[in-house]
Design a protein around this motif. Structure first.
Motif, PDB file in Angstrom:
ATOM      1  N   LEU A  81       0.289  55.423 131.198  1.00 30.61           N
ATOM      2  CA  LEU A  81      -0.450  54.927 131.453  1.00 30.61           C
ATOM      3  C   LEU A  81      -0.047  53.399 132.564  1.00 30.61           C
ATOM      4  O   LEU A  81       1.444  53.077 132.618  1.00 30.61           O
ATOM      5  CB  LEU A  81      -0.226  54.060 129.728  1.00 30.61           C
ATOM      6  N   PRO A  82      -0.982  53.032 133.226  1.00 30.04           N
ATOM      7  CA  PRO A  82       0.340  52.018 134.501  1.00 30.04           C
ATOM      8  C   PRO A  82       0.360  50.546 133.966  1.00 30.04           C
ATOM      9  O   PRO A  82       2.091  50.092 134.604  1.00 30.04           O
ATOM     10  CB  PRO A  82      -1.400  51.838 135.162  1.00 30.04           C
ATOM     11  N   ARG A  83      -0.334  49.928 133.468  1.00 24.82           N
ATOM     12  CA  ARG A  83       0.487  49.357 132.269  1.00 24.82           C
ATOM     13  C   ARG A  83       2.100  49.034 131.319  1.00 24.82           C
ATOM     14  O   ARG A  83       2.825  48.148 132.358  1.00 24.82           O
ATOM     15  CB  ARG A  83      -0.401  48.185 131.637  1.00 24.82           C
ATOM     16  N   PRO A  84       2.326  50.323 130.936  1.00 23.35           N
ATOM     17  CA  PRO A  84       3.715  49.794 130.374  1.00 23.35           C
ATOM     18  C   PRO A  84       4.052  50.319 131.155  1.00 23.35           C
ATOM     19  O   PRO A  84       5.732  50.713 131.770  1.00 23.35           O
ATOM     20  CB  PRO A  84       3.687  51.568 129.282  1.00 23.35           C
ATOM     21  N   ARG A  85       4.088  51.259 132.735  1.00 22.95           N
ATOM     22  CA  ARG A  85       4.673  51.623 132.971  1.00 22.95           C
ATOM     23  C   ARG A  85       5.007  51.092 134.144  1.00 22.95           C
ATOM     24  O   ARG A  85       6.748  50.369 134.899  1.00 22.95           O
ATOM     25  CB  ARG A  85       4.097  52.615 134.524  1.00 22.95           C
ATOM     26  N   VAL A  86       4.658  49.623 134.719  1.00 23.85           N
ATOM     27  CA  VAL A  86       4.505  48.547 135.495  1.00 23.85           C
ATOM     28  C   VAL A  86       5.800  47.926 134.529  1.00 23.85           C
ATOM     29  O   VAL A  86       6.662  47.177 134.956  1.00 23.85           O
ATOM     30  CB  VAL A  86       3.336  48.188 136.582  1.00 23.85           C
ATOM     31  N   LEU A  87       5.952  47.402 133.577  1.00 26.16           N
ATOM     32  CA  LEU A  87       6.242  46.775 132.181  1.00 26.16           C
ATOM     33  C   LEU A  87       7.551  46.881 132.025  1.00 26.16           C
ATOM     34  O   LEU A  87       9.069  46.688 132.155  1.00 26.16           O
ATOM     35  CB  LEU A  87       5.546  46.457 131.161  1.00 26.16           C
TER      36      LEU A  87
END
Length: 263
Positions: A81-87
């Motif tokens: 998941l892109p968003r959890p990965r960035v956060l």
């Protein structure tokens, strides 16, 4: 001379030096007891070491489930998941850079000096590299695999368990080797700090009375656990090599061989 033969010769030379150097007085026995005296010390108290080994293996096994199982699942979800990965990934990477041994007193306050604190500490110690490696391995997966899974109506859990984790296995196993080794280190170190049982406890107890042969007998057991775990990972890697076809790295390896066969 093959590399395998050379490795065996180096190991044999180290064994001989371990026996000869202390015997000849080149190295004091207090610093390095001879191999024969180390084995004799371990054999004379085999029952004590066996009981301590069972305690350590119990703690390592449960911590492995937390570190490796939890790390793989968490890394697969975060990496997919892109968003959890960035956060999440920057925070996990920063936490991994911190020497986690400083947190062990906190675990003893929360969970006591029993096996619970050692399992929790070792589980966290091995969880972080396993999670980071799994999340990084997700990036090597062919996007067409995920696209095909979505087009066939696969849910997130199905994509993670049936596409993401199998395709990322080669990279995951690299993190698993590091995470599993840190679990063993975490359990033994925590036993050496505060524990009434385990291999680490025996090493610490005999160290306080300067009984070097018994100390090194415990070290040999820890080394045997690490070698056994590494051998198991190599066996899994050999059987999981087929999954490399689902990664970009796997295609790069397979394509040249396929061209050679066609020629």
């Amino acid at each position: 001379m093959s590399a395998k033969t050379l490795r065996y010769l180096i190991i044999a030379a180290l064994i001989v030096l371990w026996e000869v150097l202390p015997r000849t007085g080149a190295i004091p026995e207090l610093f390095l007891p001879s191999l024969s005296s180390t084995l004799q010390a371990g054999w004379s108290d085999a029952g004590e070491y066996w009981h301590a080994l069972l305690v350590t293996l119990y703690e390592v096994a449960i911590a492995m489930v937390i570190a490796c199982g939890g790390g793989i699942l968490a890394g697969a979800v975060v990496g997919s998941l892109p968003r959890p990965r960035v956060l999440i990934m920057p925070m996990v990477s920063s936490l991994y850079a911190v020497p986690l041994v400083i947190l062990y007193p906190v675990f003893t306050v929360w969970l006591g000096i029993g096996p619970e604190s050692k399992i929790a500490f070792a589980g966290l110690y091995g969880f972080l590299p396993t999670m980071l490696s799994t999340a990084a391995g997700i990036q090597t997966i062919d996007p067409q695999l995920l696209l095909a899974a979505r087009s066939m109506g696969a849910t997130l859990s199905q994509r993670v368990t049936r596409v993401v984790i199998p395709a990322a296995i080669p990279t995951v196993l690299s993190g698993l080797r590091v995470g599993g080794a840190l679990v063993i280190v975490g359990v033994v170190v925590s036993e050496m700090l505060i524990s009434p049982a385990g291999i680490g406890y025996l090493i610490s107890r005999y160290r306080t009375i300067l009984d070097s042969p018994h100390v090194f007998a415990g070290v040999l057991l820890v080394l045997a656990m690490a070698v056994a775990f590494n051998t198991l990972i190599k066996l899994i890697e050999r059987h999981a090599a087929v999954w490399q076809v689902g990664t970009r790295a796997g295609r790069d390896v397979i394509a040249p061989s396929a061209v050679g066969q066609a020629a």
